[in-house]
Design a protein around this motif. Structure first.
Motif, PDB file in Angstrom:
ATOM      1  N   GLU A  15     -18.681 -56.385   2.070  1.00 26.91           N
ATOM      2  CA  GLU A  15     -17.577 -55.754   2.352  1.00 26.91           C
ATOM      3  C   GLU A  15     -17.633 -54.171   2.375  1.00 26.91           C
ATOM      4  O   GLU A  15     -17.081 -53.384   3.233  1.00 26.91           O
ATOM      5  N   VAL A  16     -18.224 -53.684   1.151  1.00 27.09           N
ATOM      6  CA  VAL A  16     -18.207 -52.383   0.949  1.00 27.09           C
ATOM      7  C   VAL A  16     -19.098 -51.798   1.935  1.00 27.09           C
ATOM      8  O   VAL A  16     -19.024 -50.600   2.508  1.00 27.09           O
ATOM      9  N   LYS A  17     -20.468 -52.461   2.557  1.00 29.35           N
ATOM     10  CA  LYS A  17     -21.391 -51.750   3.496  1.00 29.35           C
ATOM     11  C   LYS A  17     -20.338 -51.760   4.726  1.00 29.35           C
ATOM     12  O   LYS A  17     -20.737 -50.634   5.358  1.00 29.35           O
ATOM     13  N   SER A  21     -20.137 -47.889   5.991  1.00 30.39           N
ATOM     14  CA  SER A  21     -20.864 -47.395   7.058  1.00 30.39           C
ATOM     15  C   SER A  21     -20.137 -46.878   8.240  1.00 30.39           C
ATOM     16  O   SER A  21     -20.855 -46.273   9.384  1.00 30.39           O
ATOM     17  N   THR A  22     -18.870 -46.886   8.066  1.00 29.11           N
ATOM     18  CA  THR A  22     -18.000 -46.458   9.464  1.00 29.11           C
ATOM     19  C   THR A  22     -17.354 -45.240   8.997  1.00 29.11           C
ATOM     20  O   THR A  22     -16.270 -44.820   9.707  1.00 29.11           O
ATOM     21  N   LEU A  23     -17.337 -44.773   7.642  1.00 25.30           N
ATOM     22  CA  LEU A  23     -16.815 -43.412   7.224  1.00 25.30           C
ATOM     23  C   LEU A  23     -16.987 -42.351   8.316  1.00 25.30           C
ATOM     24  O   LEU A  23     -17.903 -42.041   8.517  1.00 25.30           O
ATOM     25  N   THR A  24     -15.996 -41.710   8.560  1.00 22.52           N
ATOM     26  CA  THR A  24     -16.086 -40.239   9.148  1.00 22.52           C
ATOM     27  C   THR A  24     -16.280 -39.217   8.114  1.00 22.52           C
ATOM     28  O   THR A  24     -16.259 -39.437   6.968  1.00 22.52           O
ATOM     29  N   LEU A  88     -24.959 -42.710   1.480  1.00 21.73           N
ATOM     30  CA  LEU A  88     -25.066 -44.192   2.188  1.00 21.73           C
ATOM     31  C   LEU A  88     -26.169 -44.943   2.118  1.00 21.73           C
ATOM     32  O   LEU A  88     -26.352 -46.140   1.919  1.00 21.73           O
ATOM     33  N   ASP A  89     -27.364 -43.995   2.433  1.00 25.05           N
ATOM     34  CA  ASP A  89     -28.713 -44.500   2.400  1.00 25.05           C
ATOM     35  C   ASP A  89     -29.101 -45.121   1.056  1.00 25.05           C
ATOM     36  O   ASP A  89     -29.665 -46.370   0.967  1.00 25.05           O
ATOM     37  N   GLU A  90     -28.631 -44.497   0.194  1.00 21.44           N
ATOM     38  CA  GLU A  90     -28.996 -44.917  -1.349  1.00 21.44           C
ATOM     39  C   GLU A  90     -28.511 -46.127  -1.443  1.00 21.44           C
ATOM     40  O   GLU A  90     -28.994 -47.210  -2.093  1.00 21.44           O
ATOM     41  N   ARG A 153      -8.770 -49.847   6.629  1.00 22.73           N
ATOM     42  CA  ARG A 153      -9.800 -50.745   7.277  1.00 22.73           C
ATOM     43  C   ARG A 153      -9.163 -52.075   6.998  1.00 22.73           C
ATOM     44  O   ARG A 153      -8.540 -52.445   6.096  1.00 22.73           O
ATOM     45  N   LYS A 154      -9.505 -52.983   7.850  1.00 23.72           N
ATOM     46  CA  LYS A 154      -8.944 -54.457   7.494  1.00 23.72           C
ATOM     47  C   LYS A 154     -10.205 -55.126   7.072  1.00 23.72           C
ATOM     48  O   LYS A 154     -11.175 -55.037   7.314  1.00 23.72           O
ATOM     49  N   MET A 155      -9.718 -56.008   5.873  1.00 25.75           N
ATOM     50  CA  MET A 155     -10.609 -56.682   5.149  1.00 25.75           C
ATOM     51  C   MET A 155      -9.897 -58.144   4.796  1.00 25.75           C
ATOM     52  O   MET A 155      -8.665 -58.249   4.906  1.00 25.75           O
ATOM     53  N   PRO A 156     -10.725 -59.092   4.520  1.00 24.00           N
ATOM     54  CA  PRO A 156     -10.283 -60.467   4.131  1.00 24.00           C
ATOM     55  C   PRO A 156      -9.263 -60.125   2.947  1.00 24.00           C
ATOM     56  O   PRO A 156      -9.698 -59.351   2.080  1.00 24.00           O
TER      57      PRO A 156
END
Length: 264
Positions: A15-17, A21-24, A88-90, A153-156
């Motif tokens: 969920e964190v990924k 991964s979509t952060l501006t 992010l890569d780390e 962001r939408k999350m379960p």
């Protein structure tokens, strides 16, 4: 609880990924729900913890005797010159590897080996999965995502699989994480957490310390109730417990303890 913690962490990592991964660029710079940290700092905290789990930095020549929170700040500070992409890569490079390391700690002889965690107490190694599940739940669902965090962001929904290990870590750590906490509690009280991952525990003074036992025992003078998700928020002093809790019985006794409680 630790194998359940591993399952919760595996879900939280994915969920964190999805979110980071979509952060501006603008979202990376927003203040997070963790006081003093931006979204970027928050992700750097999670990524640096995973890197240290998989590939620990060399031990310093002189032991560092600092509180756990300060040591975490130092890891974040070391990444001040990094780009958002590097952070992010780390995270992406080390998160799954760290989960695998924590999975190895669920089996003996590591599982029952007790290790110190700075000023947070000492725990069997298999419970580190619970600690990471708590860390990720709190940072994702309180500090990062709205309504408490800055990112939409939408999350379960948080179910018991995701939430119970985080609560379990807080309950386990409560008697160890704060010196003299027992001096703020003059009589036993009950903590009732409703909803997913909830339960009932008795918190009692034991000299300068406290004990936490499952269920309600005779002699409690107050009951503190809130939902389990909110406990992650107010139990870490991200918000005032009065915004989330109902207290029945001797409220002044409960209030003195709740004002002091700060789980890390």
């Amino acid at each position: 609880m630790s194998k359940a913690g591993l399952e919760a962490l595996e879900i939280a990592v994915q969920e964190v990924k999805t979110v980071i991964s979509t952060l501006t660029e603008e979202e990376w710079s927003r203040p997070s729900g963790c006081k003093g940290w931006s979204v970027r700092d928050l992700v750097a905290h999670m990524s640096s913890n995973y890197k240290e789990t998989v590939d620990p930095s060399p031990a310093p020549a002189e032991p560092i005797n600092l509180p756990a929170e300060r040591m975490m700040d130092m890891l974040v500070d070391m990444r001040d010159g990094w780009t958002n992409q590097q952070i992010l890569d780390e995270y992406l490079a080390f998160a799954d590897q760290a989960v695998a390391v924590l999975a190895s700690m669920q089996e003996e002889p590591l599982a029952s080996t007790v290790i110190p965690l700075a000023d947070l107490g000492s725990y069997p190694m298999n419970q580190l999965a619970d600690a990471y599940a708590f860390d990720h739940y709190c940072h994702l669902r309180i500090d990062l995502l709205a309504p408490d965090g800055p990112i939409e962001r939408k999350m379960p929904n948080a179910d018991a699989v995701r939430l119970a290990p985080a609560i379990g870590w807080m309950i386990t750590g409560m008697p160890q994480m704060q010196a003299d906490l027992g001096r703020t509690l003059s009589a036993p009280i009950t903590l009732t957490l409703t909803g997913p991952g909830g339960g009932v525990w008795t918190i009692a003074p034991a000299g300068a310390d406290i004990t936490v036992t499952p269920g309600k025992t005779p002699g409690t003078v107050a009951d503190v109730s809130s939902n389990g998700h909110s406990f992650i928020n107010w139990g870490t002093q991200r918000s005032d417990w009065r915004e989330h809790c109902k207290v029945t019985g001797d409220e002044p006794v409960a209030a003195q303890f709740l004002d002091a409680l700060n789980i890390i």
